[in-house]
Design a protein around this motif. Structure first.
Motif, PDB file in Angstrom:
ATOM      1  N   ILE A 309       0.835  -1.203   0.000  1.00 22.34           N
ATOM      2  CA  ILE A 309       0.000   0.000   0.000  1.00 22.34           C
ATOM      3  C   ILE A 309       0.866   1.247   0.000  1.00 22.34           C
ATOM      4  N   LEU A 310       1.845   1.278   0.890  1.00 22.63           N
ATOM      5  CA  LEU A 310       2.713   2.453   0.949  1.00 22.63           C
ATOM      6  C   LEU A 310       3.540   2.604  -0.312  1.00 22.63           C
ATOM      7  N   LEU A 311       3.992   1.485  -0.875  1.00 25.02           N
ATOM      8  CA  LEU A 311       4.790   1.563  -2.091  1.00 25.02           C
ATOM      9  C   LEU A 311       3.962   2.071  -3.259  1.00 25.02           C
ATOM     10  N   VAL A 514      -5.186   2.048   4.897  1.00 25.75           N
ATOM     11  CA  VAL A 514      -5.547   0.652   5.144  1.00 25.75           C
ATOM     12  C   VAL A 514      -7.005   0.411   4.821  1.00 25.75           C
ATOM     13  N   GLY A 515      -7.865   1.385   5.158  1.00 23.79           N
ATOM     14  CA  GLY A 515      -9.288   1.230   4.904  1.00 23.79           C
ATOM     15  C   GLY A 515      -9.610   1.160   3.436  1.00 23.79           C
ATOM     16  N   THR A 516      -8.934   1.961   2.618  1.00 30.12           N
ATOM     17  CA  THR A 516      -9.209   1.954   1.191  1.00 30.12           C
ATOM     18  C   THR A 516      -8.781   0.663   0.531  1.00 30.12           C
ATOM     19  N   GLU A 569      -7.947  -9.096   4.272  1.00 26.38           N
ATOM     20  CA  GLU A 569      -6.847  -9.561   3.431  1.00 26.38           C
ATOM     21  C   GLU A 569      -5.505  -9.371   4.117  1.00 26.38           C
ATOM     22  N   PHE A 570      -5.400  -8.387   4.997  1.00 15.18           N
ATOM     23  CA  PHE A 570      -4.137  -8.165   5.676  1.00 15.18           C
ATOM     24  C   PHE A 570      -4.128  -8.920   6.992  1.00 15.18           C
ATOM     25  N   GLN A 571      -2.943  -9.096   7.561  1.00 12.66           N
ATOM     26  CA  GLN A 571      -2.755  -9.841   8.788  1.00 12.66           C
ATOM     27  C   GLN A 571      -2.360  -8.899   9.903  1.00 12.66           C
ATOM     28  N   LEU A 572      -2.654  -9.313  11.103  1.00  9.65           N
ATOM     29  CA  LEU A 572      -2.323  -8.509  12.268  1.00  9.65           C
ATOM     30  C   LEU A 572      -1.161  -9.147  13.002  1.00  9.65           C
TER      31      LEU A 572
END
Length: 597
Positions: A309-311, A514-516, A569-572
């Motif tokens: 996401i950041l990239l 993250v929300g988007t 989809e992402f992990q914590l």
């Protein structure tokens, strides 16, 4: 009258010059020279300095480079004059003895220093001979220039500092190498004087001047020829001034430190501690690792910001200019050299020092626009920094000059945050806090709409997110060190005004990013249930990954609904420092998905 007579002596000089030229090509790694001198040039038409250098062959250029490197090595203890590439700060190496001297200056357009009286007298003699052979050339009063150079304040101070050195500065015999080159130069001048043929005389003059010109320019600081030798590393001028102390000792990452030796003594005995009386409900299986929540207390619930996401957000800005290929290649060579040293480590002290070198090299790689994923490079830099020893002088590799706030680019701000995270990892909390506060102040200027000269774009949004992450990481590390009664750790200062507000804005940007990517952002956002906490006891030894806190100050998320993290989809969780016992693979490996600055 010439220096040699015709006949047998002239033939002897021809043989001596040819053999000495072949010997010089072997000793000074200058390649295979031609048996006969190269094509003639209009050397008798030279009138003023600086002289051109288009007449130089590859062999003569390598001779000039070797002469320059040998001169530098006579003034810089951490550099070897036998390097095949030109001198630069990156090629400095630590020494095992107490000799630490850096006797060259970048004050003018070229790197200059000093040499011994024996060498300077030989050069003066050869220039007088050149003047008789080239009467049309501008007179070069070498002795007068040298006397003026000796009266300079820098020259006097550096001579005094050199006299205080206990060992030899040129420990690989570079001073003997210069004397050998000057002997070869004198032999070429004698052969040129004995030749009546203009073609042969010009070839020998070229060989001699290829040695005299770089050495002369290095000593008297006069622009005597048009060449990039000694002038290509002017970008390192600020770095040299930053790392040089008053005694002309190099205080950079190659600073000489005392090597810690471990005596061959038996291992320390283990103190027996009686086990506590506990009710054993089931047998313990030593091959099953305990649950992570059992050994790591939860301190907060965190949302991870994936690297992808950041990239993607970072790459939206197409206005960034690529760095020069030479800078990227030099950064990768530095990283390759640091990794090779790390693999060679056989002691704990060597491992810790090599890890810091790798960390500094990774930051240099991330500082180039050619780096595909600078976030991953900075994450790994923090991980390797955590393997290094704490406090002491281990912050030296991460000391760099800070640009002005008006000219600071997003990439420079990102690299500064990476250095702050590395400093935090080795417990330099106040230094890390200062760098983080500086980037926060720059980010505030770009976010302020009233500041017309400071533009806000996608890259600065990423910097805002990382400002929040770095600030929280530094605070958590400080709390952990105080909790563990670490007396060596310094107490954090109060953050500057506006730092908390800007960090909260960065936190909001993190939640939006993250929300988007994961869930639709609406008026309400469900609270994420996370059973995996962050190990508060390991914050001093682990790289803090960019998470956005749900329960911290700033943007609070209040909702009665709870959902499992597995639905996203992402992990914590967090990415721990890689150790051997943690190297377990569950399912298909998809690569590192979090960043670590």
């Amino acid at each position: 009258m010439g220096l040699v007579k015709e006949g047998a002596k002239s033939d002897t000089f021809n043989v001596a010059v040819i053999m000495s030229r072949c010997l010089a090509s072997t000793i000074f790694q200058a390649g295979s020279p031609p048996v006969k001198p190269s094509s003639s040039v209009e050397h008798d038409m030279w009138k003023t300095f600086p002289l051109p250098n288009e007449w130089q062959t590859d062999f003569e250029k390598k001779l000039s480079l070797k002469a320059y490197n040998l001169c530098v090595a006579c003034c810089v203890s951490g550099f070897s004059g036998w390097e095949t590439e030109e001198f630069s700060v990156d090629k400095l190496r630590s020494r095992n003895d107490d000799t630490n001297f850096f006797g060259v200056t970048f004050a003018n357009r070229h790197v200059v220093g000093f040499l011994s009286e024996e060498i300077t007298s030989s050069i003066s003699q050869q220039w007088r001979l050149v003047q008789t052979m080239l009467p049309n050339l501008e007179a070069l009063d070498f002795d007068a220039h040298l006397e003026g150079r000796k009266e300079a304040e820098w020259y006097q101070k550096v001579i005094d500092s050199a006299a205080q050195q206990k060992g030899r500065v040129s420990r690989f015999g570079e001073d003997y190498g210069i004397k050998s080159l000057l002997s070869f130069s004198m032999l070429c001048l004698i052969a040129a004087d004995a030749k009546e043929n203009q073609h042969d005389q010009g070839g020998f003059m070229k060989l001699s001047l290829s040695i005299l010109l770089p050495i002369t320019q290095f000593i008297i600081d006069k622009h005597v020829w048009v060449s990039n030798i000694g002038a290509e590393n002017q970008d390192e001028k600020d770095e040299v001034e930053y790392y040089l102390d008053d005694n002309y000792r190099w205080m950079g990452q190659t600073k000489t430190t005392k090597v810690v030796t471990f005596p061959s003594a038996p291992p320390r005995p283990i103190v027996y501690q009686p086990p506590q009386q506990q009710v054993q409900t089931q047998p313990i299986n030593p091959f099953i690792r305990p649950a992570l929540s059992a050994v790591r207390p939860k301190i907060s619930k965190l949302i991870k910001v994936p690297t992808s996401i950041l990239l993607d957000e970072w790459n939206k800005d197409e206005s960034a200019k690529l760095s020069t290929a030479a800078e990227a290649e030099r950064a990768m060579k530095k990283l390759d050299h640091a990794m090779k040293n790390l693999r060679k480590s056989r002691t704990l002290n060597a491992l810790e020092q090599s890890s810091l070198d790798v960390s500094a090299a990774l930051i240099d790689v991330a500082a180039t626009e050619e780096c595909y994923n600078p976030f991953l490079s900075l994450q790994q830099a923090a991980m390797y920094a955590e393997l290094g020893s704490k406090l002491g002088s281990n912050d030296e590799p991460f000391k760099k000059c800070i640009p002005s706030k008006e000219k600071c680019t997003p990439l420079e701000a990102l690299v500064i945050l990476g250095r702050a995270d590395c400093l935090r990892a080795i417990h330099f909390l106040q230094e890390a806090q200062y760098l983080c506060s500086w980037v926060i102040s720059v980010c505030r200027l770009h976010r302020d709409r009233l500041e017309a000269t400071f533009l806000w774009n996608d890259r600065w949004r990423v910097i805002g997110v990382l400002c929040y992450v770095t600030k929280v990481t530094i605070d958590r590390t400080g709390e952990h060190l105080q909790h563990t009664n670490n007396k060596a750790a310094l107490t954090l200062r109060k953050w500057e005004n506006g730092a908390e507000e800007e960090a909260n804005r960065g936190k909001s940007d993190a939640l939006i990013l993250v929300g988007t990517e994961s869930v639709e952002v609406g008026n309400e956002m469900p609270q994420i249930k996370d059973d995996v906490g962050v190990n508060a006891a390991n914050l001093g030894n682990e790289s803090f990954m960019p998470y956005a806190s749900q329960n911290g100050d700033g943007l609070d998320i209040q909702s009665g609904n709870e959902i499992d993290a597995d639905q996203f989809e992402f992990q914590l969780g967090e990415l721990p420092v890689p150790v051997i016992e943690d190297a377990e693979m569950d399912g298909e490996y998809e690569g590192i998905q979090v960043i670590g600055i």
